[in-house]
Design a protein around this motif. Structure first.
Motif, mmCIF file in Angstrom:
data_model
loop_
_atom_site.group_PDB
_atom_site.id
_atom_site.type_symbol
_atom_site.label_atom_id
_atom_site.label_comp_id
_atom_site.label_asym_id
_atom_site.label_seq_id
_atom_site.Cartn_x
_atom_site.Cartn_y
_atom_site.Cartn_z
ATOM 1 N N GLY A 185 33.291 40.893 40.575
ATOM 2 C CA GLY A 185 32.713 40.502 39.292
ATOM 3 C C GLY A 185 33.420 39.305 38.671
ATOM 4 O O GLY A 185 33.350 39.097 37.465
ATOM 5 N N ILE A 186 34.105 38.519 39.497
ATOM 6 C CA ILE A 186 34.867 37.365 39.006
ATOM 7 C C ILE A 186 34.141 36.077 39.394
ATOM 8 O O ILE A 186 33.744 35.904 40.552
ATOM 9 C CB ILE A 186 36.292 37.356 39.592
ATOM 10 C CG1 ILE A 186 37.054 38.611 39.138
ATOM 11 C CG2 ILE A 186 37.044 36.089 39.198
ATOM 12 C CD1 ILE A 186 38.354 38.844 39.863
ATOM 13 N N VAL A 187 33.990 35.201 38.413
ATOM 14 C CA VAL A 187 33.378 33.899 38.668
ATOM 15 C C VAL A 187 34.449 32.834 38.429
ATOM 16 O O VAL A 187 34.853 32.588 37.288
ATOM 17 C CB VAL A 187 32.172 33.642 37.731
ATOM 18 C CG1 VAL A 187 31.564 32.273 38.001
ATOM 19 C CG2 VAL A 187 31.128 34.743 37.900
ATOM 20 N N PRO A 188 34.929 32.205 39.502
ATOM 21 C CA PRO A 188 35.960 31.176 39.319
ATOM 22 C C PRO A 188 35.355 29.894 38.730
ATOM 23 O O PRO A 188 34.147 29.657 38.851
ATOM 24 C CB PRO A 188 36.472 30.927 40.741
ATOM 25 C CG PRO A 188 35.301 31.246 41.611
ATOM 26 C CD PRO A 188 34.578 32.367 40.910
ATOM 27 N N ASN A 189 36.197 29.091 38.119
ATOM 28 C CA ASN A 189 35.762 27.789 37.615
ATOM 29 C C ASN A 189 35.622 26.852 38.815
ATOM 30 O O ASN A 189 36.606 26.517 39.471
ATOM 31 C CB ASN A 189 36.784 27.239 36.616
ATOM 32 C CG ASN A 189 36.412 25.870 36.091
ATOM 33 O OD1 ASN A 189 35.959 25.001 36.826
ATOM 34 N ND2 ASN A 189 36.611 25.677 34.812
ATOM 35 N N ILE A 213 43.561 27.395 42.656
ATOM 36 C CA ILE A 213 43.471 27.584 44.100
ATOM 37 C C ILE A 213 43.304 26.225 44.767
ATOM 38 O O ILE A 213 42.350 25.498 44.478
ATOM 39 C CB ILE A 213 42.250 28.454 44.490
ATOM 40 C CG1 ILE A 213 42.238 29.763 43.734
ATOM 41 C CG2 ILE A 213 42.214 28.673 46.013
ATOM 42 C CD1 ILE A 213 43.383 30.671 44.001
ATOM 43 N N VAL A 214 44.248 25.878 45.639
ATOM 44 C CA VAL A 214 44.163 24.659 46.440
ATOM 45 C C VAL A 214 44.305 25.059 47.901
ATOM 46 O O VAL A 214 44.640 26.200 48.214
ATOM 47 C CB VAL A 214 45.247 23.624 46.037
ATOM 48 C CG1 VAL A 214 45.013 23.102 44.624
ATOM 49 C CG2 VAL A 214 46.651 24.206 46.164
ATOM 50 N N GLU A 215 44.070 24.098 48.794
ATOM 51 C CA GLU A 215 44.150 24.448 50.213
ATOM 52 C C GLU A 215 45.586 24.466 50.724
ATOM 53 O O GLU A 215 45.937 25.293 51.553
ATOM 54 C CB GLU A 215 43.283 23.496 51.033
ATOM 55 C CG GLU A 215 41.804 23.787 50.820
ATOM 56 C CD GLU A 215 40.905 22.894 51.632
ATOM 57 O OE1 GLU A 215 41.068 22.842 52.867
ATOM 58 O OE2 GLU A 215 40.044 22.237 51.027
ATOM 59 N N GLY A 216 46.421 23.544 50.256
ATOM 60 C CA GLY A 216 47.769 23.496 50.806
ATOM 61 C C GLY A 216 48.783 22.839 49.882
ATOM 62 O O GLY A 216 48.474 22.442 48.760
ATOM 63 N N ASP A 244 41.556 39.452 46.940
ATOM 64 C CA ASP A 244 41.945 40.789 46.477
ATOM 65 C C ASP A 244 43.114 40.687 45.499
ATOM 66 O O ASP A 244 43.098 41.295 44.435
ATOM 67 C CB ASP A 244 42.308 41.678 47.669
ATOM 68 C CG ASP A 244 42.635 43.094 47.242
ATOM 69 O OD1 ASP A 244 41.788 43.725 46.577
ATOM 70 O OD2 ASP A 244 43.750 43.558 47.547
ATOM 71 N N SER A 245 44.120 39.891 45.861
ATOM 72 C CA SER A 245 45.274 39.759 44.954
ATOM 73 C C SER A 245 44.888 39.008 43.672
ATOM 74 O O SER A 245 45.369 39.338 42.588
ATOM 75 C CB SER A 245 46.460 39.083 45.654
ATOM 76 O OG SER A 245 46.177 37.751 45.978
ATOM 77 N N LEU A 246 43.999 38.036 43.783
ATOM 78 C CA LEU A 246 43.539 37.315 42.584
ATOM 79 C C LEU A 246 42.792 38.246 41.636
ATOM 80 O O LEU A 246 42.936 38.149 40.416
ATOM 81 C CB LEU A 246 42.620 36.150 42.971
ATOM 82 C CG LEU A 246 43.270 34.957 43.650
ATOM 83 C CD1 LEU A 246 42.201 33.996 44.171
ATOM 84 C CD2 LEU A 246 44.205 34.234 42.701
ATOM 85 N N SER A 247 42.012 39.160 42.203
ATOM 86 C CA SER A 247 41.193 40.061 41.383
ATOM 87 C C SER A 247 42.056 40.972 40.511
ATOM 88 O O SER A 247 41.609 41.438 39.465
ATOM 89 C CB SER A 247 40.284 40.906 42.262
ATOM 90 O OG SER A 247 41.034 41.890 42.956
ATOM 91 N N LYS A 248 43.297 41.192 40.935
ATOM 92 C CA LYS A 248 44.186 42.092 40.202
ATOM 93 C C LYS A 248 44.968 41.409 39.091
ATOM 94 O O LYS A 248 45.631 42.074 38.305
ATOM 95 C CB LYS A 248 45.147 42.762 41.189
ATOM 96 C CG LYS A 248 44.418 43.664 42.165
ATOM 97 C CD LYS A 248 45.309 44.157 43.275
ATOM 98 C CE LYS A 248 44.492 45.044 44.206
ATOM 99 N NZ LYS A 248 45.050 45.136 45.530
ATOM 100 N N THR A 249 44.885 40.074 39.011
ATOM 101 C CA THR A 249 45.692 39.350 38.020
ATOM 102 C C THR A 249 45.067 39.336 36.636
ATOM 103 O O THR A 249 45.770 39.239 35.640
ATOM 104 C CB THR A 249 45.905 37.878 38.443
ATOM 105 O OG1 THR A 249 44.645 37.193 38.424
ATOM 106 C CG2 THR A 249 46.548 37.772 39.816
ATOM 107 N N GLY A 250 43.740 39.393 36.578
ATOM 108 C CA GLY A 250 43.062 39.306 35.288
ATOM 109 C C GLY A 250 43.089 37.905 34.691
ATOM 110 O O GLY A 250 42.729 37.716 33.537
#
Length: 141
Positions: A99-103, A33-36, A65-71
């Motif tokens: 329940g997702i913890v990003p790096n 995930i980046v800003e631009g 929401d879309s990230l949560s569905k990728t696994g």
């Protein structure tokens, strides 16, 4: 060799390790995930070719929401200015609802290695190239 030279050599070594780590995450399928687009361009220039998602191109609730569905693993690399930190906090909060913890550790390490020098991902490739040139006399590896 002056003290600053040794600091810069150590700083570049740590930055190179982080770049390698990011490459490995990207190759393993993590979403970065980046800003631009300029942030993505900077990372691609450094050899990180992965699945980039932009925090600036859709509402953060929709993005998370879309990230949560990728696994997939998520690496959060927003800038370390005030806006980037705010975006990072919101993304962390929204993902935690799934329940997702990003790096976020890579972002924190980049920030601590480059604070007062650069404040964003977009400038990372130029900063790394500057250090490479000053230390090794070459721009790219």
């Amino acid at each position: 060799m002056m003290h600053n030279d040794l600091e810069d050599i150590e700083r570049l070594k740590k930055l190179e390790e982080i770049i390698l780590e990011l490459k490995e995450f990207a190759e393993a399928g993590a979403i970065i995930i980046v800003e631009g687009r300029k942030d993505e361009g900077s990372l691609r220039y450094l050899g990180i070719n992965g699945d980039f998602q932009f925090a600036s191109q859709q509402p953060l609730l929709d993005l998370t929401d879309s990230l949560s569905k990728t696994g997939k693993d998520i690496v959060l690399l927003t800038d370390w200015d005030k806006r980037g930190s705010l975006v990072a906090c919101k993304i962390i909060k929204y993902l935690s609802a799934y329940g997702i913890v990003p790096n976020t550790e890579i972002r924190l390490r980049l920030r601590s290695l480059s604070k007062k020098r650069i404040k964003d991902i977009e400038s990372l490739n130029n900063y790394v190239n500057k250090l490479r040139y000053e230390i090794h006399g070459i721009m790219r590896f």
